[in-house]
Scaffold this motif. Structure first.
Motif, PDB file in Angstrom:
ATOM      1  N   GLU A 218       0.841  -1.200   0.000  1.00 21.71           N
ATOM      2  CA  GLU A 218       0.000   0.000   0.000  1.00 21.71           C
ATOM      3  C   GLU A 218       0.875   1.248   0.000  1.00 21.71           C
ATOM      4  OE1 GLU A 218      -3.755   1.842   2.606  1.00 21.71           O
ATOM      5  OE2 GLU A 218      -2.834  -0.077   3.162  1.00 21.71           O
ATOM      6  N   ASN A 219       0.431   2.231  -0.730  1.00 24.12           N
ATOM      7  CA  ASN A 219       1.107   3.517  -0.811  1.00 24.12           C
ATOM      8  C   ASN A 219       0.397   4.487   0.140  1.00 24.12           C
ATOM      9  OD1 ASN A 219       1.595   6.232  -1.643  1.00 24.12           O
ATOM     10  ND2 ASN A 219       2.219   5.551  -3.665  1.00 24.12           N
ATOM     11  N   LYS A 220       1.129   4.978   1.163  1.00 25.03           N
ATOM     12  CA  LYS A 220       0.498   5.865   2.150  1.00 25.03           C
ATOM     13  C   LYS A 220       1.218   7.208   2.214  1.00 25.03           C
ATOM     14  CE  LYS A 220      -1.759   2.604   5.268  1.00 25.03           C
ATOM     15  NZ  LYS A 220      -1.947   2.219   6.688  1.00 25.03           N
ATOM     16  N   PHE A 221       0.434   8.247   2.427  1.00 23.87           N
ATOM     17  CA  PHE A 221       0.987   9.596   2.549  1.00 23.87           C
ATOM     18  C   PHE A 221       1.961   9.659   3.719  1.00 23.87           C
ATOM     19  CE2 PHE A 221       0.483  13.968   4.398  1.00 23.87           C
ATOM     20  CZ  PHE A 221       1.172  14.638   3.396  1.00 23.87           C
ATOM     21  N   ASN A 222       3.104  10.278   3.488  1.00 22.78           N
ATOM     22  CA  ASN A 222       4.126  10.443   4.519  1.00 22.78           C
ATOM     23  C   ASN A 222       3.831  11.696   5.333  1.00 22.78           C
ATOM     24  OD1 ASN A 222       6.431  10.541   6.074  1.00 22.78           O
ATOM     25  ND2 ASN A 222       7.810  11.043   4.378  1.00 22.78           N
ATOM     26  N   LYS A 223       3.235  11.513   6.487  1.00 21.16           N
ATOM     27  CA  LYS A 223       2.849  12.650   7.336  1.00 21.16           C
ATOM     28  C   LYS A 223       4.057  13.389   7.906  1.00 21.16           C
ATOM     29  CE  LYS A 223      -1.550  10.579   8.736  1.00 21.16           C
ATOM     30  NZ  LYS A 223      -2.364  10.073   9.873  1.00 21.16           N
ATOM     31  N   GLU A 224       5.209  12.751   7.839  1.00 21.00           N
ATOM     32  CA  GLU A 224       6.420  13.365   8.388  1.00 21.00           C
ATOM     33  C   GLU A 224       7.172  14.202   7.352  1.00 21.00           C
ATOM     34  OE1 GLU A 224       8.628  10.058   9.775  1.00 21.00           O
ATOM     35  OE2 GLU A 224       7.183   9.517  11.337  1.00 21.00           O
ATOM     36  N   VAL A 225       6.660  14.272   6.136  1.00 21.15           N
ATOM     37  CA  VAL A 225       7.357  15.015   5.101  1.00 21.15           C
ATOM     38  C   VAL A 225       7.464  16.489   5.491  1.00 21.15           C
ATOM     39  CG1 VAL A 225       5.268  15.512   3.741  1.00 21.15           C
ATOM     40  CG2 VAL A 225       7.513  15.464   2.613  1.00 21.15           C
ATOM     41  N   LYS A 226       8.633  17.048   5.271  1.00 17.64           N
ATOM     42  CA  LYS A 226       8.870  18.445   5.635  1.00 17.64           C
ATOM     43  C   LYS A 226       8.609  19.346   4.433  1.00 17.64           C
ATOM     44  CE  LYS A 226      12.341  17.331   9.144  1.00 17.64           C
ATOM     45  NZ  LYS A 226      13.763  17.500   9.567  1.00 17.64           N
ATOM     46  N   LYS A 227       7.789  20.353   4.645  1.00 17.60           N
ATOM     47  CA  LYS A 227       7.501  21.289   3.576  1.00 17.60           C
ATOM     48  C   LYS A 227       8.734  22.160   3.328  1.00 17.60           C
ATOM     49  CE  LYS A 227       4.167  24.720   1.986  1.00 17.60           C
ATOM     50  NZ  LYS A 227       2.891  25.425   2.271  1.00 17.60           N
ATOM     51  N   ILE A 237       8.713  16.318 -10.678  1.00 13.29           N
ATOM     52  CA  ILE A 237       8.477  15.007 -11.276  1.00 13.29           C
ATOM     53  C   ILE A 237       7.441  14.227 -10.473  1.00 13.29           C
ATOM     54  CG2 ILE A 237       9.542  12.794 -11.842  1.00 13.29           C
ATOM     55  CD1 ILE A 237      12.186  14.399 -12.226  1.00 13.29           C
ATOM     56  N   PHE A 238       6.373  13.835 -11.149  1.00 14.67           N
ATOM     57  CA  PHE A 238       5.293  13.061 -10.540  1.00 14.67           C
ATOM     58  C   PHE A 238       5.365  11.630 -11.076  1.00 14.67           C
ATOM     59  CE2 PHE A 238       4.102  17.478 -10.486  1.00 14.67           C
ATOM     60  CZ  PHE A 238       3.421  17.669  -9.291  1.00 14.67           C
ATOM     61  N   THR A 239       5.485  10.660 -10.167  1.00 14.13           N
ATOM     62  CA  THR A 239       5.724   9.284 -10.571  1.00 14.13           C
ATOM     63  C   THR A 239       4.505   8.369 -10.415  1.00 14.13           C
ATOM     64  OG1 THR A 239       6.606   8.797  -8.362  1.00 14.13           O
ATOM     65  CG2 THR A 239       8.183   9.444 -10.070  1.00 14.13           C
ATOM     66  N   SER A 240       3.376   8.924 -10.008  1.00  9.93           N
ATOM     67  CA  SER A 240       2.137   8.143  -9.881  1.00  9.93           C
ATOM     68  C   SER A 240       0.996   9.121  -9.605  1.00  9.93           C
ATOM     69  CB  SER A 240       2.240   7.143  -8.727  1.00  9.93           C
ATOM     70  OG  SER A 240       2.353   7.837  -7.488  1.00  9.93           O
ATOM     71  N   PRO A 241      -0.243   8.683  -9.815  1.00 12.90           N
ATOM     72  CA  PRO A 241      -1.385   9.551  -9.470  1.00 12.90           C
ATOM     73  C   PRO A 241      -1.382   9.961  -7.993  1.00 12.90           C
ATOM     74  CG  PRO A 241      -2.109   7.784 -10.905  1.00 12.90           C
ATOM     75  CD  PRO A 241      -0.687   7.467 -10.538  1.00 12.90           C
ATOM     76  N   SER A 242      -0.903   9.070  -7.128  1.00 15.65           N
ATOM     77  CA  SER A 242      -0.895   9.402  -5.698  1.00 15.65           C
ATOM     78  C   SER A 242       0.060  10.548  -5.389  1.00 15.65           C
ATOM     79  CB  SER A 242      -0.547   8.174  -4.854  1.00 15.65           C
ATOM     80  OG  SER A 242       0.724   7.674  -5.187  1.00 15.65           O
ATOM     81  N   THR A 243       1.166  10.671  -6.137  1.00 18.82           N
ATOM     82  CA  THR A 243       2.077  11.787  -5.873  1.00 18.82           C
ATOM     83  C   THR A 243       1.429  13.121  -6.234  1.00 18.82           C
ATOM     84  OG1 THR A 243       3.156  11.463  -8.033  1.00 18.82           O
ATOM     85  CG2 THR A 243       4.217  10.478  -6.121  1.00 18.82           C
TER      86      THR A 243
END
Length: 295
Positions: A218-227, A237-243
């Motif tokens: 499963e592909n899950k959003f990374n809540k820890e990603v830093k803006k 670069i977008f590598t999937s619809p989820s990105t």
């Protein structure tokens, strides 16, 4: 027969032809018996056809007339400076030269048992599925694998799997039509992620292929990603619809940005105001190369 036609006829996995630079570039992420065999295959064929070439230090193959040492160094130095100013962002954690990562998602493998006994073939449209099944049931390696891209094929080979077929088109629905005749009358298993965007399963089933599917990651959003600040005129670069979906959870779109899509299917999921450029091949490197080619 030109160089590009010759390269295509060799059905290479570990080498990619750069038409602009006239170089057959080796994927530096892989060094194994298969890369060596491919290198010997290329050089043998070129020698047999009396085609001039130079082998570079990284085993890439150059078809251009070699520049003098100092001139080559200066040109390379200037190109590197230009590349470093491009502001290219790759929306995952995979390292590709000249791109900065924004890891918007995490891949989570399912904790389950997957039975493979009854299947004549396996279908993979993602490297994530291969890594997932490798952790669940190593018997997958004995079953012929049909894969969507060279990148996926490399991992099958790296893990000593049974690589049967690589898509020529690299896109979901078209891949399904490619393999219909090859799989007709067989029972196949499509190992996949939770979300899919192609109609691969229905296409196969409507063409006399018994196709089961199993969600193994499963592909899950990374809540820890830093803006972080994305400068104007950046290439993203977008590598999937989820990105695409995850990007807009964190960032706003600036009209000066350029969107690069890894493929035709992903390109369909952009907002109407964004017209992406589709990379030539479905690999992260090809996406970065596409971004580098833009002014």
């Amino acid at each position: 027969m030109d160089i590009k036609e010759i390269i295509n006829s060799l059905n290479l996995i570990y080498y990619e032809f750069d038409n602009k630079k006239n170089i057959l570039i080796k994927d530096v992420n892989y060094t194994n018996k298969y890369t060596r065999l491919e290198f010997f295959k290329i050089t043998y064929y070129l020698t047999k056809k009396n085609i001039s070439f130079n082998v570079l230090k990284d085993k890439s193959i150059n078809f251009s007339k070699s520049n003098s040492g100092i001139k080559s160094y200066v040109l390379s130095f200037l190109q590197n400076i230009n590349n470093s100013k491009k502001n290219i962002f790759l929306l995952n954690d995979k390292k590709v030269k000249w791109a900065e990562n924004i890891p918007l998602f995490k891949i989570i493998y399912k904790e389950k048992k997957v039975r493979l006994d009854d299947y004549d073939a396996l279908i993979f449209t993602s490297k994530n599925a291969i890594n997932a099944i490798e952790s669940m049931n190593k018997d997958w390696k004995t079953i012929p694998s049909y894969v969507i891209s060279e990148q996926t094929a490399k991992l099958v080979k790296e893990l000593n799997g049974n690589l049967e077929y690589i898509s020529k088109t690299k896109h979901g629905d078209e891949f399904a039509y490619e393999i219909c005749d090859k799989l007709k009358g067989k029972k196949v298993l499509y190992l996949r992620g939770k979300e899919i965007v192609s109609d691969l399963i229905n296409i196969l089933q409507n063409n006399d292929v018994v196709c089961d599917d199993d969600v193994i990651y499963e592909n899950k959003f990374n809540k820890e990603v830093k803006k972080k600040k994305i400068p104007k005129n950046s290439k993203i670069i977008f590598t999937s619809p989820s990105t695409i979906k995850y990007f807009f959870k964190v960032f706003s779109w600036d009209e000066s940005y350029t969107a690069i899509s890894i493929g035709k299917t992903t390109a369909k999921y952009f907002p109407k105001n964004i017209k992406p450029i589709i990379a030539k091949n479905t690999s992260f490197k090809s996406c970065v190369d596409t971004a580098l080619s833009l002014s």
